[in-house]
Scaffold this motif. Structure first.
Motif, PDB file in Angstrom:
ATOM      1  N   ASP A 160       0.979  -1.219   0.147  1.00  0.00           N
ATOM      2  CA  ASP A 160       0.021   0.046  -0.022  1.00  0.00           C
ATOM      3  C   ASP A 160       0.844   1.150   0.120  1.00  0.00           C
ATOM      4  OD1 ASP A 160      -2.844  -1.091   0.652  1.00  0.00           O
ATOM      5  OD2 ASP A 160      -1.281  -2.257   2.066  1.00  0.00           O
ATOM      6  N   ALA A 161       0.803   1.967  -1.074  1.00  0.00           N
ATOM      7  CA  ALA A 161       1.876   3.033  -1.186  1.00  0.00           C
ATOM      8  C   ALA A 161       1.259   4.206  -2.200  1.00  0.00           C
ATOM      9  CB  ALA A 161       3.158   2.755  -1.435  1.00  0.00           C
ATOM     10  N   LEU A 162       1.952   5.213  -2.225  1.00  0.00           N
ATOM     11  CA  LEU A 162       1.374   6.271  -3.297  1.00  0.00           C
ATOM     12  C   LEU A 162       2.896   6.926  -3.777  1.00  0.00           C
ATOM     13  CD1 LEU A 162      -0.648   8.072  -4.998  1.00  0.00           C
ATOM     14  CD2 LEU A 162      -0.091   9.804  -3.103  1.00  0.00           C
ATOM     15  N   LEU A 163       3.314   6.662  -5.037  1.00  0.00           N
ATOM     16  CA  LEU A 163       4.544   6.821  -5.595  1.00  0.00           C
ATOM     17  C   LEU A 163       4.248   7.941  -6.803  1.00  0.00           C
ATOM     18  CD1 LEU A 163       6.096   4.513  -4.149  1.00  0.00           C
ATOM     19  CD2 LEU A 163       4.311   3.422  -5.146  1.00  0.00           C
ATOM     20  N   ALA A 164       5.326   8.677  -6.935  1.00  0.00           N
ATOM     21  CA  ALA A 164       5.309   9.871  -7.916  1.00  0.00           C
ATOM     22  C   ALA A 164       6.342  10.402  -8.163  1.00  0.00           C
ATOM     23  CB  ALA A 164       4.452  10.743  -7.242  1.00  0.00           C
ATOM     24  N   ILE A 165       6.547  10.692  -9.711  1.00  0.00           N
ATOM     25  CA  ILE A 165       7.430  11.611 -10.107  1.00  0.00           C
ATOM     26  C   ILE A 165       6.866  12.893 -10.861  1.00  0.00           C
ATOM     27  CG2 ILE A 165       9.668  11.778 -11.731  1.00  0.00           C
ATOM     28  CD1 ILE A 165      10.132   8.857 -11.375  1.00  0.00           C
ATOM     29  N   ASP A 166       7.018  13.866 -10.389  1.00  0.00           N
ATOM     30  CA  ASP A 166       6.285  15.175 -10.959  1.00  0.00           C
ATOM     31  C   ASP A 166       5.038  14.999 -11.039  1.00  0.00           C
ATOM     32  OD1 ASP A 166       6.437  17.534 -11.889  1.00  0.00           O
ATOM     33  OD2 ASP A 166       7.350  17.221 -13.945  1.00  0.00           O
ATOM     34  N   GLY A 167       4.183  14.992 -12.338  1.00  0.00           N
ATOM     35  CA  GLY A 167       3.021  14.667 -12.487  1.00  0.00           C
ATOM     36  C   GLY A 167       2.652  13.607 -12.752  1.00  0.00           C
ATOM     37  N   GLU A 168       3.170  12.543 -12.667  1.00  0.00           N
ATOM     38  CA  GLU A 168       3.179  10.955 -12.910  1.00  0.00           C
ATOM     39  C   GLU A 168       3.214  10.313 -11.624  1.00  0.00           C
ATOM     40  OE1 GLU A 168       3.428  13.096 -16.112  1.00  0.00           O
ATOM     41  OE2 GLU A 168       5.248  12.798 -15.254  1.00  0.00           O
ATOM     42  N   LEU A 169       1.833   9.746 -11.287  1.00  0.00           N
ATOM     43  CA  LEU A 169       1.668   8.706  -9.996  1.00  0.00           C
ATOM     44  C   LEU A 169       1.047   7.572  -9.981  1.00  0.00           C
ATOM     45  CD1 LEU A 169      -1.160   9.294  -8.717  1.00  0.00           C
ATOM     46  CD2 LEU A 169      -0.497  11.795  -8.597  1.00  0.00           C
ATOM     47  N   ARG A 170       1.205   6.715  -9.117  1.00  0.00           N
ATOM     48  CA  ARG A 170       0.873   5.511  -9.141  1.00  0.00           C
ATOM     49  C   ARG A 170       0.297   5.137  -7.465  1.00  0.00           C
ATOM     50  NH1 ARG A 170       2.940  -0.122 -12.212  1.00  0.00           N
ATOM     51  NH2 ARG A 170       1.442  -1.556 -11.283  1.00  0.00           N
ATOM     52  N   ALA A 171      -0.743   4.598  -7.453  1.00  0.00           N
ATOM     53  CA  ALA A 171      -1.294   4.234  -6.174  1.00  0.00           C
ATOM     54  C   ALA A 171      -1.363   2.560  -6.268  1.00  0.00           C
ATOM     55  CB  ALA A 171      -2.648   4.936  -5.763  1.00  0.00           C
ATOM     56  N   ILE A 172      -0.840   2.139  -5.101  1.00  0.00           N
ATOM     57  CA  ILE A 172      -1.109   0.640  -5.132  1.00  0.00           C
ATOM     58  C   ILE A 172      -1.664   0.276  -3.619  1.00  0.00           C
ATOM     59  CG2 ILE A 172       0.690  -0.045  -6.480  1.00  0.00           C
ATOM     60  CD1 ILE A 172       2.434  -0.413  -3.970  1.00  0.00           C
ATOM     61  N   GLY A 173      -2.880  -0.588  -3.579  1.00  0.00           N
ATOM     62  CA  GLY A 173      -3.521  -0.847  -2.479  1.00  0.00           C
ATOM     63  C   GLY A 173      -4.413   0.433  -1.918  1.00  0.00           C
ATOM     64  N   LYS A 174      -4.500   0.664  -0.457  1.00  0.00           N
ATOM     65  CA  LYS A 174      -4.996   1.718  -0.068  1.00  0.00           C
ATOM     66  C   LYS A 174      -4.592   2.319   1.125  1.00  0.00           C
ATOM     67  CE  LYS A 174      -9.497   0.066  -1.459  1.00  0.00           C
ATOM     68  NZ  LYS A 174     -11.260  -0.326  -1.117  1.00  0.00           N
ATOM     69  N   GLN A 175      -5.041   3.380   1.635  1.00  0.00           N
ATOM     70  CA  GLN A 175      -4.585   3.968   2.861  1.00  0.00           C
ATOM     71  C   GLN A 175      -4.922   2.962   4.128  1.00  0.00           C
ATOM     72  OE1 GLN A 175      -4.719   8.367   3.401  1.00  0.00           O
ATOM     73  NE2 GLN A 175      -6.058   8.342   1.657  1.00  0.00           N
ATOM     74  N   PRO A 176      -4.072   3.032   5.110  1.00  0.00           N
ATOM     75  CA  PRO A 176      -4.427   2.242   6.258  1.00  0.00           C
ATOM     76  C   PRO A 176      -5.716   2.300   6.739  1.00  0.00           C
ATOM     77  CG  PRO A 176      -2.318   3.546   6.631  1.00  0.00           C
ATOM     78  CD  PRO A 176      -2.944   3.978   5.509  1.00  0.00           C
ATOM     79  N   SER A 177      -6.352   3.397   6.762  1.00  0.00           N
ATOM     80  CA  SER A 177      -7.824   3.652   6.993  1.00  0.00           C
ATOM     81  C   SER A 177      -8.626   2.855   6.218  1.00  0.00           C
ATOM     82  CB  SER A 177      -8.397   4.764   6.928  1.00  0.00           C
ATOM     83  OG  SER A 177      -8.050   5.409   5.652  1.00  0.00           O
ATOM     84  N   GLY A 178      -8.066   2.303   5.083  1.00  0.00           N
ATOM     85  CA  GLY A 178      -9.011   1.518   3.943  1.00  0.00           C
ATOM     86  C   GLY A 178      -9.656   2.647   3.030  1.00  0.00           C
ATOM     87  N   SER A 179      -9.349   3.647   3.063  1.00  0.00           N
ATOM     88  CA  SER A 179      -9.742   4.701   2.070  1.00  0.00           C
ATOM     89  C   SER A 179      -8.720   4.718   0.797  1.00  0.00           C
ATOM     90  CB  SER A 179      -9.865   6.058   2.743  1.00  0.00           C
ATOM     91  OG  SER A 179     -10.812   6.111   3.534  1.00  0.00           O
ATOM     92  N   PRO A 180      -9.325   5.069  -0.218  1.00  0.00           N
ATOM     93  CA  PRO A 180      -8.275   5.297  -1.454  1.00  0.00           C
ATOM     94  C   PRO A 180      -7.397   6.219  -1.270  1.00  0.00           C
ATOM     95  CG  PRO A 180     -10.680   5.352  -2.324  1.00  0.00           C
ATOM     96  CD  PRO A 180     -10.628   5.201  -0.677  1.00  0.00           C
ATOM     97  N   TRP A 181      -6.198   6.383  -2.102  1.00  0.00           N
ATOM     98  CA  TRP A 181      -5.411   7.563  -1.972  1.00  0.00           C
ATOM     99  C   TRP A 181      -5.858   8.606  -2.626  1.00  0.00           C
ATOM    100  CZ3 TRP A 181      -1.331   6.859   1.142  1.00  0.00           C
ATOM    101  CH2 TRP A 181      -0.482   5.585   1.217  1.00  0.00           C
TER     102      TRP A 181
END
Length: 326
Positions: free
Chosen positions: A177-198
């Protein structure tokens, strides 16, 4: 007893790469040491930059650009993967995405060299074939050759690929579960610990400030934004985007303010966002609908942007755009 999200420690890692910054946001148990992961992420983006940057004279993409036609050049597998995807999207988008625009990008001053009127005229006047008609790949031997002179530029895809490499790296460390980014490009895997989307913001297309226009809620989804409001050249009273028109060998003269694309990986989202800029809103929305692509176009207005979009049902659970004005 399973750990709750209150037992987890928030980590926000970042560093320089490709003329901008990479970042990683995730939560991990209290005893997790982030430094080995930071080192691995730096190594991942450094490898991408070293192979694909036009700013590095000895990069692999520059070696390919400098090679004589019909000469096989051995290339590392990551670059071969990016070239293959770049050519594939170029074919699918009828040349609206073209990795062979390096001469025009450089001539207009968006690369290491300053803008040069003579090279600008040459880029506009030369007879062009798209890269997917010029470059031949031999995937079994990890090599490529071009059948005509061409100069490559991977700025429309390499950052997205870098985000995918960051994603692979955090997963190798057991982080799902993580949010990765370079400049305006990003990728979310899984969700936040609360269960909510990134939750991330799409910027309003304003060159003089950074304000949100729209909100993305992402889970296991990548997003990329291409726009005309961060990198441009001023010609008289006109601002010309850094995005090149492959047919004319010069910057777009009538482009959307920005376009955001959702895809399952960031490399494709990055390239498709560039293609959607080149196609423009009318043709781009038709193309997006035909291939089931979620895309948001922003046009500039006095309030900071008006949006139009095309969203497919398959994205409703993984990625949702809550867009002001729609």
């Amino acid at each position: 007893m399973p750990k709750t999200f209150t037992d987890m420690v928030r980590h926000a890692l970042n560093g320089p790469t490709m003329g901008t910054r990479w970042s990683a946001l995730f939560h991990a148990p209290a005893d997790f040491d982030p430094e080995p992961l930071r080192d691995a992420m730096v190594a991942a983006v450094d490898q991408v930059d070293g192979q694909m940057s036009v700013w590095k004279p000895d990069s692999d993409i520059n070696r390919l650009s400098a090679a004589s036609p019909d000469t096989w050049i051995d290339l590392p597998p990551p670059l071969m993967e990016v070239l293959e995807v770049g050519l594939s999207i170029g074919r699918a988008m009828d040349g609206a995405f073209d990795i062979g625009m390096g001469d025009a990008v450089s001539a207009w001053g968006f690369g290491p060299a300053n803008a040069d009127p003579g090279r600008i005229r040459a880029a506009r006047e030369r007879s062009r074939l798209p890269a997917h008609e010029v470059l031949e790949l031999d995937g079994r031997r990890d090599r490529a050759r071009k059948h005509a002179p061409i100069q490559f530029d991977l700025n429309g895809i390499a950052k997205g690929y870098g985000v995918d490499r960051l994603t692979e790296t955090v997963r190798a460390f057991g982080i799902d579960d993580a949010l990765l980014a370079i400049d305006g490009e990003l990728r979310a895997i899984g969700k936040q610990p609360s269960g909510s989307p990134w939750v991330v913001a799409v910027e309003a297309p304003a060159p003089d400030r950074r304000t949100p226009h729209s909100i993305l809620e992402l889970a296991d989804m990548a997003a990329a934004t291409s726009g005309d409001y961060r990198h441009w050249v001023q010609v008289g009273d006109r601002r010309l985007s850094h995005t090149m028109d492959p047919q004319r060998g010069m910057p777009l003269t009538a482009s959307p303010a920005s376009v955001t694309v959702l895809a399952t990986d960031c490399m494709r989202a990055d390239a498709l966002a560039t293609a959607m800029m080149v196609l423009g809103e009318e043709r781009g929305l038709k193309a997006a609908e035909s291939i089931g692509l979620s895309v948001l176009y922003l046009k500039r207005d006095q309030q900071g942007g008006v949006g139009t979009g095309c969203f497919r049902k398959a994205d409703e659970q993984a990625g949702r755009m809550a867009v002001n004005g729609l």
